[in-house]
Design an enzyme around this catalytic site. Structure first.
Site, PDB file in Angstrom:
ATOM      1  CG  ASP A 236     -20.718  34.924  14.374  1.00 57.27           C
ATOM      2  OD1 ASP A 236     -21.246  35.995  14.014  1.00 57.27           O
ATOM      3  OD2 ASP A 236     -21.319  34.059  15.025  1.00 57.27           O
ATOM      4  CD  GLU A 237     -24.519  36.655   9.532  1.00 53.62           C
ATOM      5  OE1 GLU A 237     -25.413  36.151   8.831  1.00 53.62           O
ATOM      6  OE2 GLU A 237     -24.753  37.258  10.600  1.00 53.62           O
TER       7      GLU A 237
END
Length: 357
Positions: free
Chosen positions: A74-75
């Site tokens: 998620d990054e």
């Protein structure tokens, strides 16, 4: 709410902002997390769902720039320099990405806009959840100086404690500290640390960043001494590592087994092999040999953790270069198992060698 690992010795995989207010954080033992926040609602992880949403999010990133460097599910870092003529300025792009993520997934996103990777990373963390923090080149020092030294990526907990014990609490103080204060802590890395505290980072966004290794490990609910059970766990972990290799279309040329005794003493055993492979059978067989060798030197040892890692990675497209005449590949079986698990879940099918007896 807390996403927890399975079993009594599980650790926190993620915590909601409400739980974090009680001191709960990622990688914290679940027992400690529940002491801090006994009213927490604990749920098991849903890795298959997380990966599906992650693919959606990264597809959105690629709508705005091909220069996407993933850090986790998620990054990511995005370099939008060349996209501004078509997509608008950096702030407009950041807002559009946030809007698209909410539209497609229903999730919020925190974004940092800054001149480089380091400052953008810090900026993305300071205003969660659903934040948008903009740091222009002439605002970098004013933004960083008041922040805690713990905000500096890569500064571990123990090093952070040493820095604070030296009387340095903010990035501004770290930037201005003398060599006499910093050298005993950072040694030859002192100039680089001072640069990072000042927001200096020349690293480019590299979309084809190569992973160096992959691994899977598990902490057991209770210590295990039975060799048969240990080998069953090892086979399951080897299968998980190889499934990740195949998902990323990689092959490996080295296996590492991580072993942690009941007293927390930790050992690793490693062996290279040829040809490169992503076959579960190949990696598991080598892992079994490494574990057997260690067990012979530690008869009766009780283990609290096992792990299997693979390294010396290469693209799977090169697999034909490494093939050995006369060898019967098991890759079609592996790929069939992967497809079944992708459709029906990780526990839909198990290898007999990984079944706990």
């Amino acid at each position: 709410m807390v996403v927890r690992g399975i079993g009594g010795r599980g650790v926190v995989a993620a915590a909601s902002y409400e739980a974090r207010r009680f001191g709960v954080r990622s990688a914290m033992p679940m027992r400690r997390a529940l002491e801090l926040c006994p009213q927490a609602i604990c749920i098991p992880p849903r890795m298959q769902h997380y990966r599906q949403v992650s693919r959606q999010v990264f597809a959105i990133f690629h709508e705005f720039t091909p220069l996407v460097q993933g850090l986790s599910l998620d990054e990511a870092y995005l370099d939008v320099t060349a996209s501004r003529l078509l997509k608008g300025d950096s702030v407009a792009i950041a807002k559009a990405i946030k809007s698209r993520i909410r539209e497609v997934t229903g999730l919020t996103a925190s974004v940092g806009v800054a001149p480089n990777r380091l400052v953008a990373k810090i900026a993305s963390d300071v205003n969660k959840p659903d934040g948008l923090t903009i740091v222009t080149p002439d605002e970098v020092l004013a933004f960083l100086d008041p922040l805690s030294v713990r905000r500096l990526p890569g500064l571990g907990r123990k090093t952070g404690q040493k820095v604070e014990a030296a009387g340095i609490h903010t990035l501004g103080e770290l930037r201005r500290a003398s060599d006499a204060v910093l050298w005993p802590i950072f040694g030859r890395h002192t100039p680089r640390i001072r640069e990072r505290a000042a927001g200096i980072d020349e690293r480019p966004v590299t979309p084809d960043w190569e992973e160096k290794s992959l691994s899977a490990e598990e902490t057991f609910d209770t210590d295990i001494a039975d060799p048969a059970r240990l080998h069953a766990e090892l086979a399951r972990l080897a299968d998980r590592s190889c499934a990740r290799l195949r998902a990323k279309r990689l092959v490996a040329g080295c296996v590492t087994v991580k072993i942690r005794r009941h007293d927390f003493a930790t050992f690793t055993r490693q062996r290279s092999f040829a040809p490169h492979s992503n076959e579960s059978r190949v990696v598991a067989n080598l892992a079994h040999v490494l574990l057997d060798e260690w067990l012979r030197s530690q008869p009766g040892a009780r283990l609290r953790l096992l792990g299997v890692g693979v390294s010396d990675l290469a693209p799977a497209e090169q697999l034909d270069l490494f093939e050995v005449p006369g060898r019967t590949p098991s890759t079609p079986l592996d790929e069939a198992i992967d497809r079944i698990r992708e459709r029906f879940g990780q526990d839909a099918v198990r290898r007999a060698s990984s079944i706990r007896r």
